[in-house]
Design a protein around this motif. Structure first.
Motif, PDB file in Angstrom:
ATOM      1  N   PHE A   1       0.858  -1.183   0.000  1.00 47.18           N
ATOM      2  CA  PHE A   1       0.000   0.000   0.000  1.00 47.18           C
ATOM      3  C   PHE A   1       0.900   1.242   0.000  1.00 47.18           C
ATOM      4  O   PHE A   1       1.887   1.290   0.733  1.00 47.18           O
ATOM      5  N   VAL A   2       0.550   2.241  -0.809  1.00 51.90           N
ATOM      6  CA  VAL A   2       1.313   3.491  -0.807  1.00 51.90           C
ATOM      7  C   VAL A   2       0.355   4.673  -0.830  1.00 51.90           C
ATOM      8  O   VAL A   2      -0.773   4.573  -1.322  1.00 51.90           O
ATOM      9  N   SER A   3       0.830   5.794  -0.299  1.00 52.55           N
ATOM     10  CA  SER A   3       0.107   7.052  -0.434  1.00 52.55           C
ATOM     11  C   SER A   3       0.387   7.625  -1.815  1.00 52.55           C
ATOM     12  O   SER A   3       1.244   7.128  -2.560  1.00 52.55           O
ATOM     13  N   LEU A   4      -0.288   8.705  -2.160  1.00 56.96           N
ATOM     14  CA  LEU A   4      -0.095   9.309  -3.475  1.00 56.96           C
ATOM     15  C   LEU A   4       1.338   9.803  -3.651  1.00 56.96           C
ATOM     16  O   LEU A   4       1.849   9.841  -4.774  1.00 56.96           O
ATOM     17  N   ASP A   5       2.010  10.146  -2.554  1.00 60.81           N
ATOM     18  CA  ASP A   5       3.410  10.572  -2.637  1.00 60.81           C
ATOM     19  C   ASP A   5       4.374   9.433  -2.307  1.00 60.81           C
ATOM     20  O   ASP A   5       5.548   9.670  -2.000  1.00 60.81           O
ATOM     21  N   GLY A   6       3.898   8.187  -2.382  1.00 59.41           N
ATOM     22  CA  GLY A   6       4.789   7.037  -2.343  1.00 59.41           C
ATOM     23  C   GLY A   6       5.146   6.486  -0.992  1.00 59.41           C
ATOM     24  O   GLY A   6       5.965   5.570  -0.890  1.00 59.41           O
TER      25      GLY A   6
END
Length: 223
Positions: A9-14
């Motif tokens: 899982f990652v956020s939009l900024d990685g």
């Protein structure tokens, strides 16, 4: 040869740090643990892509192993994810843990992690599944051992934290082979390696005088 599949899982900024809860990994003062919780829906729950350990052997880094070891064996016996994860064969990359590991069907990888995983891939058996384990992903990516990436991108920007691809990650192209979107805006993408980064240019063959001037200025600034 069996495949090595990384799912994270990652956020939009990685950022991939501590998706499951505040106490999961507060390293570096990370204050956003549990950032996937409010976006979870039935689509995500029913599209686990090996995250439940079903029909896979797990390859885990030390931190992820310790998080799982402290959680899944203590869930209800009829919990389907706990049942498969607890039963699955687990290989752990760690310099600090010692045999025997306490979680059922778990064992340390011998020696260098990349060499050990390369040997596992050459053996017959189920495909190998990495869950989380950012440092291990970097090491195995550098050795060109990962065959597939399942990246679930959540619509949040965290600004700081451990990232899936940190500075110094091995350059390379990826090819998108599948993409789905949950009801909460999570983009579930599957990529496979696609060789070197392809380069090209939109710049005209004969640059304008202004472009020549711009390049000279940039050379002075970075020189």
């Amino acid at each position: 040869m069996r495949k090595l599949i990384a799912t994270t899982f990652v956020s939009l900024d990685g950022v991939m740090q501590a998706p499951g809860g505040p106490e999961e990994d507060p390293t570096g003062g990370f204050a956003f643990g549990g950032w996937v919780f409010s976006h979870w829906d039935d689509r995500l729950a029913n599209d686990m892509k090996g995250l439940d350990g079903k029909d896979r052997e797990l390859v885990l880094g030390r931190r992820t192993y310790e998080i799982f070891e402290a959680y899944w064996p203590y869930q209800a016996a009829d919990n389907p994810i706990a049942k498969t994860l607890n039963a699955a064969r687990k290989r752990v990359a760690s310099r600090s843990l010692r045999q025997p590991l306490q979680w059922n069907n778990s064992a340390l990888l011998d020696g260098d992690a990349a060499e050990a995983v390369a040997a596992l891939k050459a053996e017959p058996g189920l495909d190998l599944q990495i869950i989380g384990s950012g440092n291990l992903i970097q090491a195995l990516r550098a050795a060109s051992l990962i065959d597939e990436y399942n990246v679930w991108t959540f619509p949040v920007v965290l600004g700081r934290g451990k990232r899936l691809f940190e500075t110094g990650a091995k350059p390379g192209a990826l090819r998108l082979v599948e993409s789905r979107v949950s009801s909460t805006g999570v983009v579930m993408s599957t990529y496979v390696p696609a060789g070197d980064v392809p380069a090209g240019s939109f710049v005209q063959d004969e640059p304008s005088a202004k472009e020549v001037e711009r390049r000279a200025k940039l050379a002075r600034e970075v020189g």
